[in-house]
Design a protein around this motif. Structure first.
Motif, mmCIF file in Angstrom:
data_model
loop_
_atom_site.group_PDB
_atom_site.id
_atom_site.type_symbol
_atom_site.label_atom_id
_atom_site.label_comp_id
_atom_site.label_asym_id
_atom_site.label_seq_id
_atom_site.Cartn_x
_atom_site.Cartn_y
_atom_site.Cartn_z
ATOM 1 N N ILE A 1 62.445 -8.297 -24.237
ATOM 2 C CA ILE A 1 62.798 -7.352 -23.173
ATOM 3 C C ILE A 1 61.724 -6.281 -23.122
ATOM 4 O O ILE A 1 61.547 -5.527 -24.079
ATOM 5 N N LYS A 2 61.019 -6.260 -22.020
ATOM 6 C CA LYS A 2 59.994 -5.221 -21.837
ATOM 7 C C LYS A 2 60.539 -4.205 -20.861
ATOM 8 O O LYS A 2 60.722 -4.492 -19.681
ATOM 9 N N GLY A 3 60.777 -3.030 -21.333
ATOM 10 C CA GLY A 3 61.290 -1.971 -20.469
ATOM 11 C C GLY A 3 60.165 -1.286 -19.715
ATOM 12 O O GLY A 3 59.007 -1.671 -19.835
ATOM 13 N N PRO A 4 60.503 -0.230 -18.940
ATOM 14 C CA PRO A 4 59.532 0.453 -18.103
ATOM 15 C C PRO A 4 58.731 1.538 -18.829
ATOM 16 O O PRO A 4 57.816 2.112 -18.246
ATOM 17 N N LEU A 5 59.037 1.822 -20.096
ATOM 18 C CA LEU A 5 58.461 3.006 -20.753
ATOM 19 C C LEU A 5 57.277 2.655 -21.636
ATOM 20 O O LEU A 5 57.158 1.522 -22.113
ATOM 21 N N SER A 6 56.423 3.637 -21.882
ATOM 22 C CA SER A 6 55.342 3.482 -22.863
ATOM 23 C C SER A 6 55.982 3.391 -24.257
ATOM 24 O O SER A 6 57.146 3.758 -24.442
ATOM 25 N N ASP A 7 55.197 2.936 -25.248
ATOM 26 C CA ASP A 7 55.736 2.807 -26.610
ATOM 27 C C ASP A 7 56.246 4.146 -27.131
ATOM 28 O O ASP A 7 57.322 4.224 -27.725
ATOM 29 N N ASP A 8 55.461 5.191 -26.904
ATOM 30 C CA ASP A 8 55.852 6.528 -27.387
ATOM 31 C C ASP A 8 57.156 6.990 -26.753
ATOM 32 O O ASP A 8 58.059 7.471 -27.434
ATOM 33 N N ALA A 9 57.212 6.851 -25.427
ATOM 34 C CA ALA A 9 58.411 7.290 -24.713
ATOM 35 C C ALA A 9 59.615 6.467 -25.166
ATOM 36 O O ALA A 9 60.700 7.012 -25.400
ATOM 37 N N ARG A 10 59.409 5.163 -25.335
ATOM 38 C CA ARG A 10 60.527 4.308 -25.749
ATOM 39 C C ARG A 10 61.059 4.711 -27.127
ATOM 40 O O ARG A 10 62.264 4.764 -27.345
ATOM 41 N N ASN A 11 60.145 5.032 -28.045
ATOM 42 C CA ASN A 11 60.590 5.437 -29.385
ATOM 43 C C ASN A 11 61.405 6.723 -29.345
ATOM 44 O O ASN A 11 62.450 6.827 -29.985
ATOM 45 N N THR A 12 60.920 7.687 -28.567
ATOM 46 C CA THR A 12 61.644 8.965 -28.429
ATOM 47 C C THR A 12 63.030 8.727 -27.840
ATOM 48 O O THR A 12 64.047 9.221 -28.348
ATOM 49 N N ALA B 1 69.694 1.516 -23.782
ATOM 50 C CA ALA B 1 68.755 1.219 -24.873
ATOM 51 C C ALA B 1 68.181 -0.184 -24.695
ATOM 52 O O ALA B 1 66.962 -0.384 -24.750
ATOM 53 N N VAL B 2 69.036 -1.150 -24.449
ATOM 54 C CA VAL B 2 68.566 -2.529 -24.288
ATOM 55 C C VAL B 2 67.628 -2.631 -23.088
ATOM 56 O O VAL B 2 66.596 -3.298 -23.136
ATOM 57 N N GLN C 1 66.997 17.653 -23.497
ATOM 58 C CA GLN C 1 65.654 18.272 -23.523
ATOM 59 C C GLN C 1 64.594 17.238 -23.906
ATOM 60 O O GLN C 1 63.536 17.138 -23.285
ATOM 61 N N GLN C 2 64.898 16.465 -24.964
ATOM 62 C CA GLN C 2 63.902 15.532 -25.512
ATOM 63 C C GLN C 2 63.580 14.382 -24.563
ATOM 64 O O GLN C 2 62.518 13.781 -24.659
ATOM 65 N N THR C 3 64.505 14.051 -23.664
ATOM 66 C CA THR C 3 64.270 12.913 -22.767
ATOM 67 C C THR C 3 63.752 13.343 -21.391
ATOM 68 O O THR C 3 63.471 12.493 -20.553
ATOM 69 N N GLU C 4 63.619 14.632 -21.190
ATOM 70 C CA GLU C 4 63.213 15.160 -19.878
ATOM 71 C C GLU C 4 61.938 14.490 -19.348
ATOM 72 O O GLU C 4 61.898 13.999 -18.227
ATOM 73 N N GLU C 5 60.886 14.484 -20.203
ATOM 74 C CA GLU C 5 59.615 13.879 -19.813
ATOM 75 C C GLU C 5 59.630 12.374 -20.058
ATOM 76 O O GLU C 5 59.143 11.596 -19.240
ATOM 77 N N ALA C 6 60.191 11.987 -21.214
ATOM 78 C CA ALA C 6 60.080 10.597 -21.673
ATOM 79 C C ALA C 6 60.820 9.615 -20.766
ATOM 80 O O ALA C 6 60.338 8.519 -20.505
ATOM 81 N N ASP C 7 61.990 10.000 -20.294
ATOM 82 C CA ASP C 7 62.772 9.074 -19.467
ATOM 83 C C ASP C 7 63.885 9.813 -18.712
ATOM 84 O O ASP C 7 64.996 9.964 -19.221
#
Ligand SMILES: [Fe+2]
Length: 155
Positions: free
Chosen positions: A4-15, A71-72, A124-130
């Motif tokens: 499953i490849k989501g839309p986010l970069s690796d960094d954003a996905r981890n956060t 998450a999935v 707050q933490q997901t504001e930029e990431a997703d």
């Protein structure tokens, strides 16, 4: 095996995965704590607290599924195993046996307050990431804060 490849970069996905997993643990344990209290409750306010606790269970069960499936969708694995919840929960745990209604209201009020606080941090933490996950967390916070209000009003 499918990947499953989501839309986010690796960094954003981890956060985002960390935020979703934390909120998932909070909600799964909230459903367990609220059911335990629903069953073992005693006291003169039995009926209203008993029924209110099942609204909390319903809230937790509905939102845990939304967050786990987000998450999935971003390519992260939700972990809802009992051992994981037991190891990582931050919720106050109830005693075994009968639970007096006043104590239950106080405990659930604190539990909901803690979950709300952590949700706001995750928002707050997901504001930029997703922003999509942020939106889901905002919806959870709205419902948790509503129950937090109602339990505060009962104390
Ligand atoms: Fe019931």
């Amino acid at each position: 095996m499918a990947t499953i490849k989501g839309p986010l970069s690796d960094d954003a996905r981890n956060t985002v995965a960390e935020c979703l997993q934390g909120a998932l643990v909070d909600l799964i344990d909230l459903s367990l704590v609220a059911k335990q209290a629903h069953w073992n409750l005693v006291g003169s306010h039995f009926r209203s607290v008993h029924l209110q606790l099942d609204q909390v269970v319903q809230l937790a069960r509905t939102h845990m599924d939304t967050l786990a499936e987000r998450a999935v969708a971003i390519g992260a694995n939700p972990d809802g195993r009992a051992a994981t919840i037991a190891k990582s929960t931050k919720l106050a745990q109830l005693e075994s046996g009968w639970l007096e209604d006043g104590k239950v209201v106080a405990t659930i009020t604190d539990v909901l307050g803690g979950i709300s606080k952590r949700l706001y941090e995750r928002i707050q933490q997901t504001e930029e990431a997703d922003p999509v996950t942020q939106d889901l967390l905002i919806a959870v916070a709205q419902d948790v804060d509503k129950q937090h209000w109602m339990f505060q009003a009962m104390s």
